[in-house]
Design a protein around this motif. Structure first.
Motif, PDB file in Angstrom:
ATOM      1  N   ASP A   1     -12.612  -5.252 -10.582  1.00  0.00           N
ATOM      2  CA  ASP A   1     -12.387  -6.432 -11.409  1.00  0.00           C
ATOM      3  C   ASP A   1     -10.897  -6.521 -11.746  1.00  0.00           C
ATOM      4  O   ASP A   1     -10.308  -5.576 -12.284  1.00  0.00           O
ATOM      5  CB  ASP A   1     -13.211  -6.347 -12.697  1.00  0.00           C
ATOM      6  CG  ASP A   1     -12.983  -7.550 -13.587  1.00  0.00           C
ATOM      7  OD1 ASP A   1     -13.597  -8.598 -13.324  1.00  0.00           O
ATOM      8  OD2 ASP A   1     -12.172  -7.420 -14.526  1.00  0.00           O
ATOM      9  N   LYS A   2     -10.278  -7.644 -11.445  1.00  0.00           N
ATOM     10  CA  LYS A   2      -8.827  -7.772 -11.606  1.00  0.00           C
ATOM     11  C   LYS A   2      -8.380  -7.683 -13.061  1.00  0.00           C
ATOM     12  O   LYS A   2      -7.342  -7.078 -13.362  1.00  0.00           O
ATOM     13  CB  LYS A   2      -8.345  -9.083 -10.973  1.00  0.00           C
ATOM     14  CG  LYS A   2      -8.455  -9.087  -9.454  1.00  0.00           C
ATOM     15  CD  LYS A   2      -7.855 -10.333  -8.849  1.00  0.00           C
ATOM     16  CE  LYS A   2      -7.943 -10.275  -7.320  1.00  0.00           C
ATOM     17  NZ  LYS A   2      -7.347 -11.469  -6.682  1.00  0.00           N
ATOM     18  N   ASN A   3      -9.111  -8.276 -13.963  1.00  0.00           N
ATOM     19  CA  ASN A   3      -8.733  -8.204 -15.370  1.00  0.00           C
ATOM     20  C   ASN A   3      -8.834  -6.776 -15.895  1.00  0.00           C
ATOM     21  O   ASN A   3      -7.956  -6.308 -16.634  1.00  0.00           O
ATOM     22  CB  ASN A   3      -9.613  -9.133 -16.201  1.00  0.00           C
ATOM     23  CG  ASN A   3      -9.297 -10.595 -15.949  1.00  0.00           C
ATOM     24  OD1 ASN A   3      -8.146 -10.959 -15.694  1.00  0.00           O
ATOM     25  ND2 ASN A   3     -10.313 -11.444 -16.015  1.00  0.00           N
TER      26      ASN A   3
ATOM     27  N   THR B   1      -7.576  -7.500  -1.732  1.00  0.00           N
ATOM     28  CA  THR B   1      -8.968  -7.530  -2.164  1.00  0.00           C
ATOM     29  C   THR B   1      -9.309  -6.169  -2.736  1.00  0.00           C
ATOM     30  O   THR B   1      -9.106  -5.144  -2.069  1.00  0.00           O
ATOM     31  CB  THR B   1      -9.905  -7.843  -0.981  1.00  0.00           C
ATOM     32  OG1 THR B   1      -9.558  -9.123  -0.434  1.00  0.00           O
ATOM     33  CG2 THR B   1     -11.359  -7.869  -1.434  1.00  0.00           C
ATOM     34  N   LEU B   2      -9.808  -6.132  -3.948  1.00  0.00           N
ATOM     35  CA  LEU B   2     -10.141  -4.860  -4.585  1.00  0.00           C
ATOM     36  C   LEU B   2     -11.525  -4.405  -4.110  1.00  0.00           C
ATOM     37  O   LEU B   2     -12.516  -4.515  -4.822  1.00  0.00           O
ATOM     38  CB  LEU B   2     -10.112  -4.999  -6.112  1.00  0.00           C
ATOM     39  CG  LEU B   2      -8.802  -5.493  -6.735  1.00  0.00           C
ATOM     40  CD1 LEU B   2      -8.888  -5.478  -8.253  1.00  0.00           C
ATOM     41  CD2 LEU B   2      -7.630  -4.634  -6.267  1.00  0.00           C
TER      42      LEU B   2
ATOM     43  N   SER C   1       0.854  -1.187   0.000  1.00  0.00           N
ATOM     44  CA  SER C   1       0.000   0.000   0.000  1.00  0.00           C
ATOM     45  C   SER C   1       0.888   1.234   0.000  1.00  0.00           C
ATOM     46  O   SER C   1       2.110   1.128   0.017  1.00  0.00           O
ATOM     47  CB  SER C   1      -0.925  -0.006   1.219  1.00  0.00           C
ATOM     48  OG  SER C   1      -0.183  -0.050   2.426  1.00  0.00           O
ATOM     49  N   MET C   2       0.262   2.392  -0.025  1.00  0.00           N
ATOM     50  CA  MET C   2       1.025   3.639  -0.042  1.00  0.00           C
ATOM     51  C   MET C   2       0.913   4.332   1.305  1.00  0.00           C
ATOM     52  O   MET C   2      -0.195   4.526   1.832  1.00  0.00           O
ATOM     53  CB  MET C   2       0.503   4.565  -1.140  1.00  0.00           C
ATOM     54  CG  MET C   2       0.621   3.986  -2.536  1.00  0.00           C
ATOM     55  SD  MET C   2       2.287   3.455  -3.001  1.00  0.00           S
ATOM     56  CE  MET C   2       3.160   5.036  -3.050  1.00  0.00           C
ATOM     57  N   LEU C   3       2.051   4.704   1.846  1.00  0.00           N
ATOM     58  CA  LEU C   3       2.098   5.421   3.107  1.00  0.00           C
ATOM     59  C   LEU C   3       2.476   6.864   2.816  1.00  0.00           C
ATOM     60  O   LEU C   3       3.604   7.147   2.394  1.00  0.00           O
ATOM     61  CB  LEU C   3       3.114   4.787   4.051  1.00  0.00           C
ATOM     62  CG  LEU C   3       3.153   5.341   5.476  1.00  0.00           C
ATOM     63  CD1 LEU C   3       1.840   5.074   6.200  1.00  0.00           C
ATOM     64  CD2 LEU C   3       4.311   4.723   6.252  1.00  0.00           C
TER      65      LEU C   3
ATOM     66  N   GLY D   1       0.701   7.795   8.739  1.00  0.00           N
ATOM     67  CA  GLY D   1      -0.299   7.563   7.711  1.00  0.00           C
ATOM     68  C   GLY D   1      -0.691   8.895   7.086  1.00  0.00           C
ATOM     69  O   GLY D   1       0.027   9.875   7.230  1.00  0.00           O
ATOM     70  N   PRO D   2      -1.811   8.973   6.404  1.00  0.00           N
ATOM     71  CA  PRO D   2      -2.689   7.807   6.276  1.00  0.00           C
ATOM     72  C   PRO D   2      -2.140   6.788   5.297  1.00  0.00           C
ATOM     73  O   PRO D   2      -1.475   7.144   4.337  1.00  0.00           O
ATOM     74  CB  PRO D   2      -3.983   8.427   5.745  1.00  0.00           C
ATOM     75  CG  PRO D   2      -3.510   9.613   4.966  1.00  0.00           C
ATOM     76  CD  PRO D   2      -2.313  10.155   5.720  1.00  0.00           C
ATOM     77  N   ARG D   3      -2.418   5.554   5.573  1.00  0.00           N
ATOM     78  CA  ARG D   3      -2.067   4.478   4.651  1.00  0.00           C
ATOM     79  C   ARG D   3      -3.240   4.298   3.701  1.00  0.00           C
ATOM     80  O   ARG D   3      -4.377   4.106   4.139  1.00  0.00           O
ATOM     81  CB  ARG D   3      -1.803   3.188   5.425  1.00  0.00           C
ATOM     82  CG  ARG D   3      -1.328   2.037   4.551  1.00  0.00           C
ATOM     83  CD  ARG D   3      -1.060   0.806   5.400  1.00  0.00           C
ATOM     84  NE  ARG D   3       0.037   1.031   6.313  1.00  0.00           N
ATOM     85  CZ  ARG D   3       1.322   0.895   5.988  1.00  0.00           C
ATOM     86  NH1 ARG D   3       1.657   0.543   4.755  1.00  0.00           N
ATOM     87  NH2 ARG D   3       2.268   1.111   6.872  1.00  0.00           N
ATOM     88  N   ILE D   4      -2.993   4.395   2.421  1.00  0.00           N
ATOM     89  CA  ILE D   4      -4.068   4.303   1.450  1.00  0.00           C
ATOM     90  C   ILE D   4      -3.832   3.132   0.502  1.00  0.00           C
ATOM     91  O   ILE D   4      -2.703   2.735   0.261  1.00  0.00           O
ATOM     92  CB  ILE D   4      -4.213   5.610   0.638  1.00  0.00           C
ATOM     93  CG1 ILE D   4      -2.920   5.935  -0.123  1.00  0.00           C
ATOM     94  CG2 ILE D   4      -4.605   6.767   1.553  1.00  0.00           C
ATOM     95  CD1 ILE D   4      -3.026   7.152  -1.015  1.00  0.00           C
ATOM     96  N   PRO D   5      -4.906   2.553  -0.028  1.00  0.00           N
ATOM     97  CA  PRO D   5      -4.755   1.419  -0.944  1.00  0.00           C
ATOM     98  C   PRO D   5      -4.023   1.842  -2.211  1.00  0.00           C
ATOM     99  O   PRO D   5      -4.187   2.965  -2.684  1.00  0.00           O
ATOM    100  CB  PRO D   5      -6.209   1.013  -1.259  1.00  0.00           C
ATOM    101  CG  PRO D   5      -7.031   1.638  -0.183  1.00  0.00           C
ATOM    102  CD  PRO D   5      -6.319   2.888   0.219  1.00  0.00           C
TER     103      PRO D   5
END
Length: 279
Positions: free
Chosen positions: A193-195, A182-183, A131-133, A151-155
């Motif tokens: 959606d991963k694809n 998990t998205l 993740s991004m800090l 933080g904040p820690r973001i996805p």
């Protein structure tokens, strides 16, 4: 012979005692750290009973650890609720850490310049634990710098900062990342959606910068570009907020050019030597 055995037994007992004391000390440190890690923006206050229940430990054990942490200002107790929250020592250490992080030291001036030039919020972040800090927030028309020490820690998958880093991943590394996270949908614009996400990352590679359009937070749209170290690894990214509805393509191109130049200069200051290949 009996005396010798007795001496050996005494020596063994001493070693065993020292080992037990060492183990208990390590265990106490681990438990104290686990207590601190329980606190979060969604759980800012906790009582002794709650902490004991979560950690599945006796209340007297938790009480002793909490008292020690409170005495050292790592925790503070609310007089009214009797619950505990993180203390100012955490803030003090965090601010000190943020001011000593190299990427902050070499990037502050450049990111501040972006914020002022385009009158918008700019951020600097590092890649950490998938993740991004965010380590630094910079605002336009002010010299005020807000360091986000914890933080904040973001996805990564729904932020321009994170997608900028992910765009440098090999297909195998990207698949590994997607298998671990998990998205989850933060807004209706979040790609889950991963694809579809992998196709989106391909687009980012082609255009050379990442875009986020209200994917993590409604009202927040950003452009992000990765920052590299001397080993050519993407260690972080910078971003600047933009309003896609109110800027022209010419203005967007100018922002993209400026943020790429800033990211390149920060990368060089972090030890990156060769020119970055097109994403």
């Amino acid at each position: 012979m009996t005396k010798k055995i007795g001496n050996y037994r005494t020596l063994f007992d001493i070693i065993e005692l020292i080992s037990n004391i060492y183990f208990m000390a390590i265990q106490s440190v681990q438990r104290a750290l686990d207590i601190l890690l329980l606190f979060s923006p969604t759980q800012p206050q906790l009582g002794i009973t709650e902490i004991a229940r979560i950690m599945e430990l006796p209340k007297p054990t938790i009480h002793g650890l909490v008292q020690t942490l409170t005495e050292r200002n790592f925790l503070v107790q609310d007089i009214a609720t009797k619950k505990y929250s993180l203390g100012l020592k955490i803030h003090e250490m965090g601010v000190f850490l943020s001011s000593t992080i190299k990427i902050n030291q070499v990037g502050r001036e450049l990111v501040q310049r972006l914020a002022k030039k385009y009158s918008n919020w700019a951020r600097l972040a590092i890649w950490n634990n998938d993740s991004m800090l965010i380590t630094m927030n910079l605002f336009p028309d002010t010299d005020f710098v807000h360091f986000q020490q914890l933080g904040p820690r973001i996805p990564a998958y729904c932020s321009a900062l994170g997608k900028a880093v992910l765009s440098t991943f090999s297909p195998e590394a990207l698949d590994d990342y997607l298998n671990k996270v998990t998205l989850s949908a933060y807004t209706t614009n979040t790609i889950t959606d991963k694809n579809r996400f992998k196709e989106h990352i391909q687009d980012i590679r082609r255009q050379g910068y990442a875009e986020e359009s209200e994917e993590c937070l409604m009202g927040m749209s950003c452009i992000g570009v990765p920052i590299f170290d001397f080993e050519r690894n993407a260690i972080g990214a910078i971003s600047i907020a933009v309003n896609y509805k109110s800027i022209s393509q010419e203005e967007l191109d100018s922002i993209v050019s400026e943020i790429k130049q800033a990211a390149m200069e920060i990368s060089r200051r972090m030890g990156f030597i060769s020119e970055i290949k097109p994403l």
